[in-house]
Design a protein around this motif. Structure first.
Motif, mmCIF file in Angstrom:
data_model
loop_
_atom_site.group_PDB
_atom_site.id
_atom_site.type_symbol
_atom_site.label_atom_id
_atom_site.label_comp_id
_atom_site.label_asym_id
_atom_site.label_seq_id
_atom_site.Cartn_x
_atom_site.Cartn_y
_atom_site.Cartn_z
ATOM 1 N N ALA A 148 94.764 56.107 -38.256
ATOM 2 C CA ALA A 148 94.898 56.242 -39.715
ATOM 3 C C ALA A 148 95.479 55.002 -40.405
ATOM 4 N N GLY A 149 95.632 53.904 -39.664
ATOM 5 C CA GLY A 149 96.163 52.676 -40.261
ATOM 6 C C GLY A 149 95.098 51.598 -40.264
ATOM 7 N N ALA A 184 92.542 62.708 -40.561
ATOM 8 C CA ALA A 184 93.263 62.333 -39.325
ATOM 9 C C ALA A 184 94.282 63.413 -38.971
ATOM 10 N N VAL A 185 94.952 63.946 -39.982
ATOM 11 C CA VAL A 185 95.919 65.032 -39.748
ATOM 12 C C VAL A 185 95.183 66.278 -39.260
ATOM 13 N N ARG A 186 94.053 66.564 -39.894
ATOM 14 C CA ARG A 186 93.285 67.753 -39.516
ATOM 15 C C ARG A 186 92.845 67.674 -38.044
ATOM 16 N N GLN A 187 92.359 66.516 -37.643
ATOM 17 C CA GLN A 187 91.900 66.352 -36.250
ATOM 18 C C GLN A 187 93.079 66.522 -35.287
ATOM 19 N N ILE A 235 100.905 64.299 -47.592
ATOM 20 C CA ILE A 235 99.506 64.692 -47.329
ATOM 21 C C ILE A 235 99.460 65.576 -46.080
ATOM 22 N N ALA A 236 100.183 65.181 -45.056
ATOM 23 C CA ALA A 236 100.167 65.925 -43.793
ATOM 24 C C ALA A 236 100.703 67.340 -43.984
ATOM 25 N N ARG A 237 101.783 67.465 -44.738
ATOM 26 C CA ARG A 237 102.361 68.803 -44.962
ATOM 27 C C ARG A 237 101.380 69.683 -45.723
ATOM 28 N N ALA A 238 100.673 69.080 -46.683
ATOM 29 C CA ALA A 238 99.689 69.859 -47.449
ATOM 30 C C ALA A 238 98.554 70.317 -46.534
#
Ligand code: AR6
Length: 170
Positions: free
Chosen positions: A122-123, A132-135, A163-166
């Protein structure tokens, strides 16, 4: 396995194993890879050089994972994995999930109880943060490891963490 999301720097995590978003050379780079080698010291590079010579002459393939000790870092091991570069025209998400699957397997084989992941690809490799969080969560939530009890996703910066928490709550 319990899954935690935290905002922070993975090099500061006191867990058994941290995962490095490396490149195939295993010889260091920027981003989280640079930070791990900088703070962990030269022992990590000495080990990855040996791994290259003994086993991965052409480099570590994308999606695979391999462990070294962690030098001066608080963790005991570094699990090096190589994420795919994001492509808008080709779905490489299976390779991204393979990074998490294989890193979990390697950490579990080491007998680790806790592992911390950065948001692989993700960078510098440009994977959109939300996906990326979903995967990552897809793999972590499905995992049934033997020794691992906790997996922490370490989000770098407030924006990425938000974003990740959401994503995690949807
Ligand atoms: N702790 C936690 N996360 C971090 C840290 C840190 N100290 N530093 C950056 N991140 P990246 P990639 C985040 O670029 O996309 C290297 O050159 C970052 O904000 O480290 O897989 C390698 O050698 C992002 O969310 O890895 C490869 O060539 C996430 O970690 C290439 O970059 C991943 O960003 C790999 O690119």
């Amino acid at each position: 396995m319990e899954i935690e999301l935290i905002e922070g720097d993975i090099t500061a995590q006191s867990v058994d194993a941290i995962v490095n978003a490396a490149n195939s050379s295993l010889l260091g780079g920027g981003g989280v890879d640079g930070a791990i080698h900088r703070k962990g010291g030269p022992d990590i590079l000495a080990e990855t050089r040996k791994l290259r010579a003994a086993k991965y002459g052409r480099g570590l393939p994308v999606g695979q994972a391999v462990a070294t000790t962690a030098g001066r870092l608080p963790a005991h091991w570094v699990v090096h994995t190589v994420g795919p570069v994001f492509s808008a025209t080709e779905d490489r998400s299976e390779l991204l999930r393979a990074c998490y699957i294989n890193s979990l397997r390697v950490a579990d084989e080491l007998g680790a109880a806790s592992v911390a992941f950065p948001l692989i690809s993700a960078g510098i490799y440009r994977w959109p943060v939300e996906d990326a969080v979903r995967q990552a969560l897809t793999v972590l939530r499905a995992a049934t490891p033997a020794t691992l009890r906790t997996a922490t996703l370490v989000l770098y910066g407030a924006e990425t963490a938000a974003i990740a928490r959401a994503v995690a709550t949807t």
